[in-house]
Design an enzyme around this catalytic site. Structure first.
Site, PDB file in Angstrom:
ATOM      1  N   HIS A  89       0.730  -1.318   0.154  1.00 21.82           N
ATOM      2  CA  HIS A  89      -0.095   0.004  -0.089  1.00 21.82           C
ATOM      3  C   HIS A  89       0.991   1.252  -0.067  1.00 21.82           C
ATOM      4  CE1 HIS A  89      -2.549   3.088   1.584  1.00 21.82           C
ATOM      5  NE2 HIS A  89      -3.689   2.445   1.373  1.00 21.82           N
ATOM      6  N   CYS A 140      -3.873   2.457  -4.424  1.00 19.78           N
ATOM      7  CA  CYS A 140      -4.595   3.561  -3.688  1.00 19.78           C
ATOM      8  C   CYS A 140      -4.729   5.078  -4.312  1.00 19.78           C
ATOM      9  CB  CYS A 140      -4.102   3.337  -2.239  1.00 19.78           C
ATOM     10  SG  CYS A 140      -5.071   4.459  -1.271  1.00 19.78           S
ATOM     11  N   HIS A 190      -7.824   0.579  -3.775  1.00 16.35           N
ATOM     12  CA  HIS A 190      -8.876   1.346  -2.921  1.00 16.35           C
ATOM     13  C   HIS A 190      -8.998   2.538  -3.710  1.00 16.35           C
ATOM     14  CE1 HIS A 190      -6.360   0.072   0.815  1.00 16.35           C
ATOM     15  NE2 HIS A 190      -7.060  -0.860   0.535  1.00 16.35           N
ATOM     16  N   ASP A 212     -12.844   3.124  -0.827  1.00 17.13           N
ATOM     17  CA  ASP A 212     -11.730   3.736   0.443  1.00 17.13           C
ATOM     18  C   ASP A 212     -12.316   4.789   1.022  1.00 17.13           C
ATOM     19  OD1 ASP A 212      -9.511   3.458   2.043  1.00 17.13           O
ATOM     20  OD2 ASP A 212      -8.241   4.595   0.590  1.00 17.13           O
ATOM     21  N   HIS A 213     -12.323   4.793   2.308  1.00 13.67           N
ATOM     22  CA  HIS A 213     -13.045   6.002   3.082  1.00 13.67           C
ATOM     23  C   HIS A 213     -14.419   6.461   2.557  1.00 13.67           C
ATOM     24  CE1 HIS A 213      -8.766   6.998   4.387  1.00 13.67           C
ATOM     25  NE2 HIS A 213      -9.031   5.549   4.798  1.00 13.67           N
ATOM     26  N   TYR A 261     -14.166   5.330   7.970  1.00 13.83           N
ATOM     27  CA  TYR A 261     -14.862   4.214   7.504  1.00 13.83           C
ATOM     28  C   TYR A 261     -16.544   4.010   7.937  1.00 13.83           C
ATOM     29  CZ  TYR A 261     -10.519   2.304   5.838  1.00 13.83           C
ATOM     30  OH  TYR A 261      -9.570   2.451   5.248  1.00 13.83           O
TER      31      TYR A 261
HETATM   32  C1  DNO Z   1      -6.618   3.638   5.403  1.00  9.80           C
HETATM   33  C2  DNO Z   1      -6.030   2.372   4.819  1.00  9.80           C
HETATM   34  C3  DNO Z   1      -4.450   1.976   5.305  1.00  9.80           C
HETATM   35  C4  DNO Z   1      -4.145   0.433   4.826  1.00  9.80           C
HETATM   36  C5  DNO Z   1      -2.668  -0.056   5.382  1.00  9.80           C
HETATM   37  C6  DNO Z   1      -2.284  -1.092   4.497  1.00  9.80           C
HETATM   38  O1  DNO Z   1      -7.473   3.687   5.067  1.00  9.80           O
HETATM   39  O2  DNO Z   1      -5.871   2.440   3.325  1.00  9.80           O
HETATM   40  O3  DNO Z   1      -4.609   1.953   6.623  1.00  9.80           O
HETATM   41  O4  DNO Z   1      -5.132  -0.465   5.272  1.00  9.80           O
HETATM   42  O5  DNO Z   1      -1.613   1.079   5.132  1.00  9.80           O
HETATM   43  O6  DNO Z   1      -1.396  -1.726   5.209  1.00  9.80           O
END
Ligand code: DNO
Length: 392
Positions: free
Chosen positions: A235, A273, A300, A353-354, A370
């Site tokens: 990530h 991401c 993500h 994501d988020h 989240y």
């Molecule tokens: C945030 C996430 C990160 C992710 C870690 C993966 O929302 O995308 O916390 O889980 O960095 O190791």
């Protein structure tokens, strides 16, 4: 692309039946209760897997996020033999339980970092925000890192120091708590002293030596990942810049190039991401996705609006600086390529994501970033884009 949803297991206020109603099929989760560096044993892995798949909701644990890397591995100190051995055992136990997509990161000490967890949005609801001014003030004033004056814009420093000169103790406590919120497990939350000590342990570790330690990690675990057909997906750093004076080495196209080429393997890949990479003005996320498309094993998807002083705020999924339609097109084209070349399991799991905290989210008090409604909005918008591209 397969729709997935991050679930924090027993720690999550959102239930599997609520997740099922979002339409997502895959679950992204981890054994959050196990301290970093310890083995995820087969019983624990299977119990969580079965809890999800026996829910009768057609949900399955598809992705581990994260299998965390112990700080000693990042620092290259301590009993590394045991730590690497434990990591390999956990990988093997996960693969034997059928879970073969593993997300991890190599960020020193902190994971994703924000200064505000509830920045007000103009039409109601709240967003996660990184204010360069507040981060500069935190580093210079609260941590006493004078060097940080070289690492932020003059504007950010001036505004940050002005803010902190007027801040109450409660404001400072809230800032510290916001900065800590990205750490996913139950265990590591620092106070100022603890954080200073943790940062001091990295004295002398620069980009080069952190890369050496990361390279050693890849050499130690990728062969096991290959043996069990596991996809390891690093990530990117969030934000993609050094903070607290600690080097970050998964922040740019060059960094990703280094990761992929350091240990060439079918098992060494990326989590695309969009929001993490997209927070850096040096990154063109669509171009990066194109360049590394074969290595994208997990995605993500979210959006950010950047500001001139290095600040950014999380935008709704289709607004902000990233052209989500172009980005998704890259991933869908890659999937077509995989199908055409007969690659099995080429589908890319992605999660919204988020999300903004919207409507009833406020009452639910879920993990920062989240919430249920905000992510459901994001997932629905992304689903619409995918549907439109696939059906034109
Ligand atoms: C945030 C996430 C990160 C992710 C870690 C993966 O929302 O995308 O916390 O889980 O960095 O190791």
């Amino acid at each position: 692309m397969k729709e997935t949803w991050r679930w924090y297991g027993e720690l999550d206020k959102i239930s599997l039946s609520e997740i099922a109603q979002t339409g997502a099929k895959g679950i992204v989760t981890a054994l959050h209760e196990i301290p970093y560096g310890e083995i995820w044993n087969p019983e624990q892995v299977c119990m969580l897997r079965d809890k999800i798949s026996s829910s009768g909701l057609d949900l399955h644990w598809d992705v581990v996020e994260s299998l965390p890397i112990h700080e000693n591995i990042k620092m290259g100190t301590g009993d590394l033999k045991t730590l690497f051995g434990n990591y390999r055992r956990s990988l093997k136990n996960l693969a034997n339980a059928g879970i073969k997509t593993i997300c991890y990161n190599f960020m020193p000490i902190l994971d994703w970092t924000r200064t505000h967890l509830k920045a007000d949005l103009p039409r109601g609801g709240t967003a996660l925000r990184f204010s360069a001014a507040h981060m500069a003030a935190f580093e210079i004033n609260m941590l006493g890192r004078e060097e940080a004056r070289q690492e932020y814009t003059d504007e950010a420093i001036e505004n940050g120091l002005d803010w902190i000169s007027r801040a109450t103790e409660e404001d400072k406590t809230t800032l510290l708590a916001s900065i800590m919120a990205g750490l996913p497990g139950k265990f590591t939350r620092y106070n100022i002293d603890g954080l200073k000590k943790a940062v001091a342990l990295y004295n002398g570790i620069d980009k080069k030596s952190l890369r050496e330690n990361y390279g050693r990690f890849l050499n130690e675990v990728i062969p096991t990942a290959e043996e069990f057909s596991i996809k390891m997906c690093v990530h990117p750093d969030d934000p993609p810049r050094n903070i607290l004076g600690l080097p970050r080495i998964v922040s740019s196209e060059d960094d990703l190039d280094w990761v992929i080429n350091y240990h060439k393997s079918e098992s060494n890949g990326l989590t695309l991401c969009s929001g993490s990479l997209g927070a850096g003005s040096h990154n063109n996320v669509t171009a990066i996705a194109k360049k590394f498309s074969k290595k994208i094993f997990f995605a993500h998807l979210r959006n950010v609006s950047k500001e001139n002083d290095g600040s950014f705020e999380e935008a709704s999924h289709l607004n902000g600086d990233i052209n989500m339609t172009e980005l998704i097109t890259v991933v869908l084209n890659e999937e077509k390529r995989r199908i055409a070349s007969g690659i099995s399991q080429g589908e890319v799991p992605f999660r919204p994501d988020h999300g903004h905290e919207l409507l009833s989210d406020k009452k639910k008090n879920t993990h920062p970033g989240y919430p249920l409604v905000g992510r459901l909005r994001g997932l629905s918008e992304l689903r619409g884009v995918i549907h439109a591209i696939n059906n034109r």
